[in-house]
Design a protein around this motif. Structure first.
Motif, mmCIF file in Angstrom:
data_model
loop_
_atom_site.group_PDB
_atom_site.id
_atom_site.type_symbol
_atom_site.label_atom_id
_atom_site.label_comp_id
_atom_site.label_asym_id
_atom_site.label_seq_id
_atom_site.Cartn_x
_atom_site.Cartn_y
_atom_site.Cartn_z
ATOM 1 N N PRO A 143 0.828 -1.223 0.000
ATOM 2 C CA PRO A 143 0.000 0.000 0.000
ATOM 3 C C PRO A 143 0.857 1.266 0.000
ATOM 4 O O PRO A 143 1.944 1.304 0.587
ATOM 5 C CB PRO A 143 -0.808 -0.117 1.296
ATOM 6 C CG PRO A 143 -0.842 -1.580 1.592
ATOM 7 C CD PRO A 143 0.468 -2.128 1.114
ATOM 8 N N ASP A 144 0.347 2.290 -0.660
ATOM 9 C CA ASP A 144 1.075 3.554 -0.777
ATOM 10 C C ASP A 144 1.204 4.251 0.572
ATOM 11 O O ASP A 144 0.282 4.233 1.401
ATOM 12 C CB ASP A 144 0.354 4.491 -1.747
ATOM 13 C CG ASP A 144 0.392 3.989 -3.183
ATOM 14 O OD1 ASP A 144 1.217 3.100 -3.481
ATOM 15 O OD2 ASP A 144 -0.397 4.493 -4.007
ATOM 16 N N LYS A 195 2.326 8.086 1.752
ATOM 17 C CA LYS A 195 2.612 9.421 1.245
ATOM 18 C C LYS A 195 3.926 9.939 1.798
ATOM 19 O O LYS A 195 4.173 9.878 3.017
ATOM 20 C CB LYS A 195 1.478 10.372 1.624
ATOM 21 C CG LYS A 195 1.641 11.788 1.084
ATOM 22 C CD LYS A 195 0.462 12.665 1.493
ATOM 23 C CE LYS A 195 0.643 14.092 0.975
ATOM 24 N NZ LYS A 195 -0.494 14.962 1.373
ATOM 25 N N ILE A 206 9.672 8.426 3.049
ATOM 26 C CA ILE A 206 8.518 7.528 3.075
ATOM 27 C C ILE A 206 8.634 6.772 4.390
ATOM 28 O O ILE A 206 9.491 5.904 4.552
ATOM 29 C CB ILE A 206 8.512 6.584 1.861
ATOM 30 C CG1 ILE A 206 8.428 7.402 0.567
ATOM 31 C CG2 ILE A 206 7.355 5.596 1.955
ATOM 32 C CD1 ILE A 206 8.619 6.585 -0.691
ATOM 33 N N GLN A 226 8.540 -5.112 -3.999
ATOM 34 C CA GLN A 226 7.241 -4.449 -3.894
ATOM 35 C C GLN A 226 7.346 -3.118 -3.152
ATOM 36 O O GLN A 226 6.675 -2.143 -3.501
ATOM 37 C CB GLN A 226 6.249 -5.372 -3.175
ATOM 38 C CG GLN A 226 5.900 -6.635 -3.940
ATOM 39 C CD GLN A 226 6.904 -7.774 -3.745
ATOM 40 O OE1 GLN A 226 7.981 -7.589 -3.186
ATOM 41 N NE2 GLN A 226 6.539 -8.956 -4.194
ATOM 42 N N GLU A 274 8.860 -0.666 -5.525
ATOM 43 C CA GLU A 274 7.872 -0.214 -6.515
ATOM 44 C C GLU A 274 6.948 0.829 -5.919
ATOM 45 O O GLU A 274 6.592 1.817 -6.578
ATOM 46 C CB GLU A 274 7.083 -1.412 -7.032
ATOM 47 C CG GLU A 274 7.906 -2.337 -7.914
ATOM 48 C CD GLU A 274 7.185 -3.629 -8.282
ATOM 49 O OE1 GLU A 274 7.579 -4.262 -9.282
ATOM 50 O OE2 GLU A 274 6.230 -4.014 -7.553
ATOM 51 N N MET A 275 6.532 0.625 -4.664
ATOM 52 C CA MET A 275 5.708 1.624 -3.991
ATOM 53 C C MET A 275 6.467 2.939 -3.860
ATOM 54 O O MET A 275 5.914 4.030 -4.083
ATOM 55 C CB MET A 275 5.280 1.102 -2.620
ATOM 56 C CG MET A 275 4.402 2.053 -1.807
ATOM 57 S SD MET A 275 5.316 3.257 -0.797
ATOM 58 C CE MET A 275 5.998 2.165 0.466
ATOM 59 N N ARG A 283 6.417 4.867 -7.075
ATOM 60 C CA ARG A 283 5.106 5.518 -7.264
ATOM 61 C C ARG A 283 5.008 6.786 -6.427
ATOM 62 O O ARG A 283 4.514 7.819 -6.887
ATOM 63 C CB ARG A 283 3.974 4.567 -6.877
ATOM 64 C CG ARG A 283 3.809 3.357 -7.750
ATOM 65 C CD ARG A 283 2.461 2.677 -7.528
ATOM 66 N NE ARG A 283 2.211 2.279 -6.144
ATOM 67 C CZ ARG A 283 2.547 1.101 -5.620
ATOM 68 N NH1 ARG A 283 3.188 0.203 -6.373
ATOM 69 N NH2 ARG A 283 2.256 0.798 -4.364
ATOM 70 N N MET A 284 5.473 6.712 -5.195
ATOM 71 C CA MET A 284 5.336 7.845 -4.291
ATOM 72 C C MET A 284 6.294 8.987 -4.643
ATOM 73 O O MET A 284 5.953 10.159 -4.513
ATOM 74 C CB MET A 284 5.570 7.386 -2.847
ATOM 75 C CG MET A 284 4.491 6.435 -2.326
ATOM 76 S SD MET A 284 2.829 7.205 -2.282
ATOM 77 C CE MET A 284 2.158 6.672 -3.873
ATOM 78 N N THR A 327 4.880 11.312 -7.093
ATOM 79 C CA THR A 327 3.840 12.247 -6.669
ATOM 80 C C THR A 327 4.425 13.605 -6.286
ATOM 81 O O THR A 327 3.678 14.575 -6.138
ATOM 82 C CB THR A 327 3.041 11.695 -5.467
ATOM 83 O OG1 THR A 327 3.894 11.611 -4.317
ATOM 84 C CG2 THR A 327 2.434 10.342 -5.783
#
Length: 343
Positions: free
Chosen positions: A50-51, A53, A64, A101, A104-105, A108-109, A112
């Motif tokens: 799960p992401d 922020k 993070i 994983q 990868e998260m 993605r973050m 942002t």
């Protein structure tokens, strides 16, 4: 399926992981069986993480944050902060996390808050929760992505520590990190090295054995911020099996004197201005009492009594995660180190 693989449900096989089975001796060590285990591990993949922020720590540095400090099936191995520096040249990662994983998260973050590519990774030490995320970054940014570590850390990951930590993370998370490949550092760095990325300068610090023999701390010079990895943790005692209490005290003193940062960022916990002092007091309260017990020819039980009565330890006990479960082990390690120092 190879003849030596025990009968397991597919779900259980996914949970345990082929790498963990091999490490546990449940798969024969014949070359074709070992190759099968590696192939299966890469073919199977755990679920996305799960992401989380990112939060900004200074002008150029973001984190993070991991709420948890131990790997479980529930957190999927997300137990280590991922810190990154945004520069004019691109993004620099300070520890990439504990799995494909998780990496990868993180990618993605990062996207942002910036569209700049990742241009380098720095690895603080060889414990896998800090670097197994390398796999995701080389998948995304290429096999030649520079990954820096102390020479001893690089050698350890290339050796037994790499596969050991991949297997441990699979086991602790019941297969959530499956699919993660060991991607070792491809560059080395040493104490005093400086790297310029656009307007940002990173300075490397290493002062001997602390959490491990080869911890590298990374100072972001203009931000007056230093990422310390596991040399110090926020309200948690670092695993000292590979380290030294006296070495940690010396390391913290030298780092504080040389870096002089206002913000200290741990691999586990929140960034604070008192992180180094808090850890120094706790380490000193444990080690100095063990050393005094050894010098007085007192046994380990008496050493523990001394430690627990020390106000530097007693006042931190309630706020230190995992204290009750681990203080006995830390006293034991400190006592053995004190014996070696005394004799």
């Amino acid at each position: 399926m190879p003849p030596y693989l025990p009968s397991l449900s597919r779900r259980r096989f996914l949970q345990i992981g082929a790498g963990s089975l091999a490490a546990a001796g449940l798969i024969a060590t014949a070359p074709h069986i070992t190759a099968f285990a590696q192939d299966v591990n890469e073919f199977m993949k755990g679920p996305p993480v799960p992401d989380i922020k990112p939060t900004q720590l200074s002008d150029n540095v973001w984190m993070i944050y991991s709420e948890d400090v131990f790997p479980t099936p529930g957190n999927q191995g997300m137990m280590c902060n991922i810190t990154f520096v945004i520069t004019d040249d691109g993004v620099v990662i300070l520890d990439s996390g504990g799995s494909l994983q998780i990496g990868e998260m993180a990618i993605r973050m990062i996207r942002t808050v910036t569209d700049k590519p990742v241009i380098a990774i720095f690895v603080s030490h060889y414990h896998g929760d800090h670097w197994l995320g390398n796999h995701a970054f080389v998948n995304e940014y290429g096999q030649d992505l520079p990954i820096y570590a102390h020479p001893h850390t690089k050698t350890a990951i290339e050796g037994v520590q790499g596969d050991l930590w991949r297997s441990l993370m699979e086991r602790w998370t019941e297969g959530a990190t499956l699919g993660t490949r060991v991607v070792a550092p491809n560059r080395t760095t040493n104490h005093g090295d400086e790297f310029r990325f656009g307007e940002v300068t990173l300075r490397m610090h290493h002062y001997g054995v602390a959490h491990t023999p080869s911890d590298i701390c990374m100072e972001v010079v203009g931000d007056r911020l230093t990422y310390v990895g596991d040399v110090a943790m926020e309200r948690r005692i670092a695993n000292m099996d590979d380290g030294s209490f006296q070495g940690s005290l010396d390391y913290i003193d030298a780092l504080k004197a040389e870096a002089g940062s206002a913000i200290w960022v741990p691999g586990h916990g929140r960034a604070t201005d008192d992180l180094m002092q808090w850890n120094r007091e706790l380490f000193a309260g444990i080690y100095e009492n063990c050393l005094e017990a050894v010098e007085n020819m007192e046994d380990m039980a008496r050493a523990r009594e001394r430690v627990m009565a020390d106000p530097r330890v007693a006042e931190k006990a309630a706020e230190t995660r995992g204290f009750d479960d681990n203080i006995g082990r830390y006293v034991s390690l400190a006592y053995l180190e004190a014996e070696m120092a005394a004799f």
